[in-house]
Design a protein around this motif. Structure first.
Motif, PDB file in Angstrom:
ATOM      1  N   PHE A 138     -10.230   5.404  -4.286  1.00  0.00           N
ATOM      2  CA  PHE A 138      -9.337   6.037  -3.320  1.00  0.00           C
ATOM      3  C   PHE A 138      -8.938   5.053  -2.221  1.00  0.00           C
ATOM      4  O   PHE A 138      -7.760   4.948  -1.860  1.00  0.00           O
ATOM      5  CB  PHE A 138     -10.010   7.269  -2.711  1.00  0.00           C
ATOM      6  N   ASP A 139      -9.903   4.309  -1.700  1.00  0.00           N
ATOM      7  CA  ASP A 139      -9.618   3.329  -0.655  1.00  0.00           C
ATOM      8  C   ASP A 139      -8.652   2.251  -1.161  1.00  0.00           C
ATOM      9  O   ASP A 139      -7.750   1.824  -0.434  1.00  0.00           O
ATOM     10  CB  ASP A 139     -10.906   2.685  -0.142  1.00  0.00           C
ATOM     11  N   GLU A 142      -5.207   3.757  -1.255  1.00  0.00           N
ATOM     12  CA  GLU A 142      -4.689   3.846   0.118  1.00  0.00           C
ATOM     13  C   GLU A 142      -4.220   2.474   0.604  1.00  0.00           C
ATOM     14  O   GLU A 142      -3.157   2.360   1.229  1.00  0.00           O
ATOM     15  CB  GLU A 142      -5.773   4.392   1.062  1.00  0.00           C
ATOM     16  N   ASP A 143      -4.993   1.437   0.319  1.00  0.00           N
ATOM     17  CA  ASP A 143      -4.615   0.074   0.718  1.00  0.00           C
ATOM     18  C   ASP A 143      -3.303  -0.335   0.054  1.00  0.00           C
ATOM     19  O   ASP A 143      -2.441  -0.939   0.693  1.00  0.00           O
ATOM     20  CB  ASP A 143      -5.708  -0.936   0.357  1.00  0.00           C
ATOM     21  N   ASP A 145      -0.929   1.679  -0.968  1.00  0.00           N
ATOM     22  CA  ASP A 145       0.148   2.487  -0.393  1.00  0.00           C
ATOM     23  C   ASP A 145       0.583   1.975   0.982  1.00  0.00           C
ATOM     24  O   ASP A 145       1.722   2.182   1.381  1.00  0.00           O
ATOM     25  CB  ASP A 145      -0.271   3.959  -0.299  1.00  0.00           C
ATOM     26  N   GLU A 146      -0.343   1.335   1.705  1.00  0.00           N
ATOM     27  CA  GLU A 146      -0.010   0.814   3.028  1.00  0.00           C
ATOM     28  C   GLU A 146       0.770  -0.482   2.977  1.00  0.00           C
ATOM     29  O   GLU A 146       1.371  -0.879   3.965  1.00  0.00           O
ATOM     30  CB  GLU A 146      -1.304   0.631   3.843  1.00  0.00           C
TER      31      GLU A 146
END
Length: 147
Positions: A138-139, A142-143, A145-146
């Motif tokens: 998940f992390d 998220e990374d 997507d950023e």
């Protein structure tokens, strides 16, 4: 969506060598993964098979479908170049999980071909390794997507 894919004999968790794998069942692992998915607010696809070709097909199915994969390849991790190739081809963040510490076991268990396709490997932390692997995937999502 995060896929949690499980290989052979994991349907025997809780019964097979509890002194090594603990007493948690595969249903317990699925409930842990469902709770983790709910906490992360992500969909979960949880599966187990004893058939190598089926596991490879599931991995291939994740291309374009899953954002990440958590895989416990079990014995196939030590033997299956085809599974490694499938994981490499899918191109999604993958974390490999082993319930026992494979590095404290027999020599043949200390190497997994599938680890080559994984961003990370979690072993020896019991079934809680699944939740840690899901968090790591998940992390990574998220990374990405950023960026």
């Amino acid at each position: 969506m995060i896929a949690v894919l499980n290989g052979p004999n994991l349907n025997m968790l809780g019964l097979r060598q509890p002194e090594i794998y603990g007493r948690a069942t595969l249903d317990d692992v699925e409930q842990l993964c469902l709770a983790t998915a709910e906490r992360l607010d992500v969909a979960l696809d949880f599966r187990q098979t004893n058939i190598e070709g089926e596991l490879i097909s599931w991995v291939q199915e994740m291309r374009g479908r899953a954002r990440g994969v958590v895989i416990n390849p079990a014995g196939y991790g030590h033997t299956s170049i085809a599974l490694m190739d499938a994981l490499l081809a899918v191109g999604v963040p993958t974390v490999e999980v082993h319930i026992s510490n494979i590095h404290r076991r027999e020599d043949f268990r200390r190497h997994t071909y599938t680890a080559r396709a994984a961003i990370g490997v979690i072993c020896g932390l019991g079934v809680r390794g699944y939740a840690l692997a899901m968090q790591a995937v998940f992390d990574m999502i998220e990374d990405e997507d950023e960026r």
